[in-house]
Structures are given as C-alpha cells and as structure tokens.
Design an enzyme around this catalytic site. Structure first.
Site, PDB file in Angstrom:
ATOM      1  N   GLY A 274      10.756 -13.629 -13.648  1.00 58.37           N
ATOM      2  CA  GLY A 274      11.850 -12.716 -13.929  1.00 58.37           C
ATOM      3  C   GLY A 274      11.837 -11.917 -14.735  1.00 58.37           C
TER       4      GLY A 274
ATOM      5  CG  HIS B   9       6.278  -4.736  -2.121  1.00 63.08           C
ATOM      6  ND1 HIS B   9       6.097  -5.948  -1.742  1.00 63.08           N
ATOM      7  CD2 HIS B   9       4.743  -4.894  -1.783  1.00 63.08           C
ATOM      8  CE1 HIS B   9       4.925  -6.899  -1.186  1.00 63.08           C
ATOM      9  NE2 HIS B   9       4.260  -5.058  -0.981  1.00 63.08           N
TER      10      HIS B   9
ATOM     11  CB  ALA C  42       5.510   0.898 -10.753  1.00 64.77           C
TER      12      ALA C  42
END
Ligand code: GAR
Length: 207
Positions: free
Chosen positions: A14, A112, A182
């Site tokens: 998480g 992703h 990112a």
C-alpha cells in the site's frame, strides 16, 4: 462543492495508497476524498495504513465470496452503498471482469509500474514487471496511470513518467526507484485531475 468520493483497491504494502492519503492531507488532492479502502488480500499492510488514516476499510476475498462474480457483486454493492464515484487501483493484483469495468466507464484508474505498452497485460504485475524490463535490457522504464477498461492495462493513458535504469539495478532497487520517482507522484496527480473532472461534471448537473 461536493468532493469526488474515492475508493482505493489494494492487495499489498500500500505505498501507493499512502501516497494518495498523504496527497489528500497536503492538498495535492483537493477535489476528491478517499472514503473506502478494499483489499482482496487478508492482512495486507495497506489496511493498516487505512486504519491509521481513519479511513473505512474492508477485505473481500474471491474464495470467501464464491469466485470472481460473487466478489464483484459484493464489491459493487459496497461501492454503491457509499456513493463511490471513482475507483483507484493502487497495487491491486487482480483483474476485474469486463462485466464490472463496463459499469464504471472512465471511473476506474490504475497505476502500472512500466511505460505502457511495454511490459503490461496479463501476468505483468509487481516485481515481475521490473524483472521483465531488466531481462529485456531496456535503458528507460517508468510508470503509467491509465483508465481501466476490459483489456488488462489497455485503457486510455492519463499520465506517464520515465525512470532511467542504472547499472547494477535489481528488480527490487528498480521497483523502489520507479515508485519514488514516478508512481507516488503521477498517481496522486492523476487522482486529482480525474476527481476534479468528476466534481466539475456534478457541478454542471446541479446548476
Ligand atoms: C506498485 O509498483 C504498483 O504499480 C504495482 O504493484 C506495486 C504495488 O505496491 N501494481 C501492479 O503491478 C498492478 N498491475 P504498493 O502496494 O506498495 O502500492
């Protein structure tokens, strides 16, 4: 103005959920509020993060609910009961059926850990993505946030950020750098963008 009500679906540690929680606290996310966290894995650490942040959380497992269909029926009911408007897949390691995704067009986003269309689709999740990038020998990878449709990792791209591969990278070091540089940035930013669009849409309807 009414904020967009967000549910976050998780399966593991998480850290992306944490980035979303922190972004809501710091005001990066100001058009949405996380009102529910759902894990498909019992005891996932993400649930503890939700607990600490005072966010309602629950575990729904396919095996307890009669498989995919039962899981999605209970999930759909939980989302409807809470008036959820946006679903964020943040390290959610299960594929949602076309039946489910068709009920939420442009209302599910996913992060992703690669630059789609590289290293994505069925079988590419978590560390496997970084293993594949390293074994292919690419020099640049990154992360993508996209809308979710019936094609795994196939929906419209919202944001991408590139990350350079460094000499000596392992799947683990690469995973952490992709998250830091990112994922933890573009996911909260995209969550705000989509939340704002939904909120503004509600505003138009109300006037
Ligand atoms: C993240 O790297 C996320 O992009 C990836 O799993 C990790 C979960 O970490 N998700 C997928 O591969 C989904 N296809 P987290 O639980 O710490 O956010």
């Amino acid at each position: 103005m009414l904020k967009t009500r967000i549910a976050v679906l998780v399966s593991g540690g998480g850290t992306n959920l944490q980035a979303l929680i922190d972004a809501e606290k710091s005001g990066v996310i100001k058009s949405g509020e996380i009102v529910l966290v759902v894990s498909n894995v019992k005891g996932a650490y993400a649930l503890e993060r939700a607990e600490k942040a005072g966010i309602e959380h629950m575990t729904l497992r396919k095996r307890d609910l009669g498989g995919q269909e039962g899981f999605e029926r209970v999930l759909q009911a939980a989302l409807e009961e809470r008036g959820i408007e946006l679903i964020i897949l943040a390290g959610f390691m299960s594929i949602l059926s076309a039946d489910f995704t068709s009920k939420w067009p442009m209302r599910i986003i996913n992060v992703h850990p690669a630059l789609i269309p590289s290293f994505c689709g069925k079988g590419y999740y978590g560390l496997k993505v970084h293993e594949a990038a390293l074994s292919y020998g690419v020099k640049v990878t990154g992360a993508t946030v996209h809308f979710v449709n019936e094609v795994p990792d196939g929906g419209q791209i919202i944001a991408q950020r590139a990350v350079y591969i460094e000499d000596g990278d392992t799947p683990e070091t690469l995973q952490l750098r992709v998250m830091r540089e990112a994922e933890w940035k573009i996911l909260p930013e995209a969550a705000e963008t989509v939340s704002r669009q939904i909120m503004e849409g509600k505003d138009e309807i109300q006037h």
